[in-house]
Write an enzyme that holds these catalytic residues in place. Structure first.
Site, short mmCIF file in Angstrom:
data_model
loop_
_atom_site.label_atom_id
_atom_site.label_comp_id
_atom_site.label_asym_id
_atom_site.label_seq_id
_atom_site.Cartn_x
_atom_site.Cartn_y
_atom_site.Cartn_z
N HIS A 90 -81.68 65.49 -49.38
CA HIS A 90 -82.19 64.15 -49.03
C HIS A 90 -81.04 63.26 -48.53
CE1 HIS A 90 -85.35 65.08 -52.36
NE2 HIS A 90 -85.49 65.85 -51.30
N HIS A 247 -92.65 64.74 -47.04
CA HIS A 247 -91.44 65.10 -47.79
C HIS A 247 -90.88 66.44 -47.32
CE1 HIS A 247 -88.42 64.84 -50.83
NE2 HIS A 247 -88.61 66.14 -51.00
N ASP A 251 -87.06 67.32 -46.18
CA ASP A 251 -86.27 68.47 -46.62
C ASP A 251 -85.79 69.29 -45.41
OD1 ASP A 251 -86.51 67.94 -49.32
OD2 ASP A 251 -88.20 69.31 -49.62
N HIS A 274 -86.62 75.59 -48.25
CA HIS A 274 -85.17 75.62 -48.07
C HIS A 274 -84.66 77.03 -47.70
CE1 HIS A 274 -85.13 71.61 -49.59
NE2 HIS A 274 -85.54 71.96 -50.78
ZN LIG Z 1 -86.93 67.35 -51.22
#
Ligand SMILES: [Zn+2]
Length: 312
Positions: A90, A247, A251, A274
């Site tokens: 973030h 969100h 990311d 991720h």
């Molecule tokens: Zn996040």
């Protein structure tokens, strides 16, 4: 006749912070209280973390696609001595969209403070100190050919495009989330308005198991959306109807910024996270045939115009 707006030369150059800023908070996963100080850095530094709590001279960790060492629930980077910093995504997303190319981040713990679970506080702090233009040119990574990585039904692609763009789709069983999709430019004004305030989220039924495994120990209704049996538990509700997918975009921006320069290309992620985002960057950077590294001043007119105007 409409007047053509001149591209500000400022966008051609690297920037750092005009001044330093500090914040205090807890790590989402470690639960540890941490003090973070973000300082201006010389041109070509990139984003470098310093763990003040680690003694000796091996306490510096460069935030880059090749220093990512763990992608379970957050992005963690490590140096060659195994010193780690977690949940960097973030903060990195905020620095990237605010056009900060170079910064030193000093921490007295292993994790970036989660703040309210979004990048809102980081963007406000960066805005409060302002930007300092540097003498070196800013570079961009121009995607030259389509690339993709896949894991089961998860997919992450990068396609040639004339500006930085992200499209993300998620699909969760919980009816409170369900299927959500968003497609957006990555520029300061758009991300600040539509993405930066979107908070991380978790599920009630997973919380105890996660805490037993050492995750989410700092999680609370102050720094995450809690979903339980089709309902948002937070009394204040959601900041956007589709805050969850927003969100995921945040990311993704943080993960892609670990390439070291703005990516001029179209990212398309389906159920991505991720791990897959980092695999895609590794594939992109594996061959010079996949991208061109060029100065902003050499980009096509429309890319430059969009990037320069995003802060106007
Ligand atoms: Zn996040």
């Amino acid at each position: 006749m409409s007047k053509i707006k001149q591209v500000t030369p400022s966008a051609f150059y690297q920037h750092t912070l005009r001044d330093s800023f500090s914040c205090i908070g807890r790590g989402l996963h470690s639960g540890l209280k941490v003090i973070m100080r973000v300082l201006p850095a010389p041109a070509n530094t990139g984003y470098r973390f310093i763990r003040r709590d680690v003694k000796g001279d091996c306490n510096e960790i460069l935030a880059a696609w090749y220093t990512v060492s763990d992608t379970h629930l957050c992005t963690t980077i490590s140096n060659l001595c195994g010193v780690r910093v977690s949940t960097i995504e973030h903060l990195i997303a905020a620095l990237h969209v605010c056009d900060i190319d170079n910064a030193i981040i000093v921490l007295d713990g292993p994790e970036v403070p989660i703040m309210d679970g979004s990048a809102k506080a980081f963007v406000e702090l960066i805005d409060s100190v302002g930007l300092q233009q540097q003498a070196w040119q800013r570079r961009a990574i121009v995607v030259k050919k389509p690339l993709s990585v896949r894991e089961g039904d998860k997919l992450a692609c990068l396609l040639p495009y004339d500006k930085p763009w992200v499209k993300v789709e998620i699909d969760f069983e919980d009816p409170c989330i369900g299927r959500q999709s968003i497609s957006t430019a990555i520029d300061y004004a758009t991300v600040k308005r539509d993405i930066a305030c979107a908070r991380t989220f978790g599920f009630g039924e997973h919380i105890n198991a996660l805490k037993d495994l050492g995750f989410a120990r700092g999680g609370s209704l102050e720094n995450a959306i809690l979903v339980n049996n089709g309902k948002v538990v937070n009394s204040s509700g959601l900041r956007y109807d589709n805050e969850f997918v927003r969100h995921k975009v945040l990311d993704t921006i943080g993960d892609l910024a670990l390439s070291g320069a703005p990516i001029i290309g179209y990212f398309n992620g389906k159920y991505t996270g991720h791990a897959l985002n980092n695999l895609l960057l590794r594939k992109l950077m594996a061959s010079g045939a996949n991208y061109d590294f060029c100065n902003f001043s050499d980009l096509g007119y429309f890319s430059r115009k969009l990037l320069a105007e995003s802060r106007a």
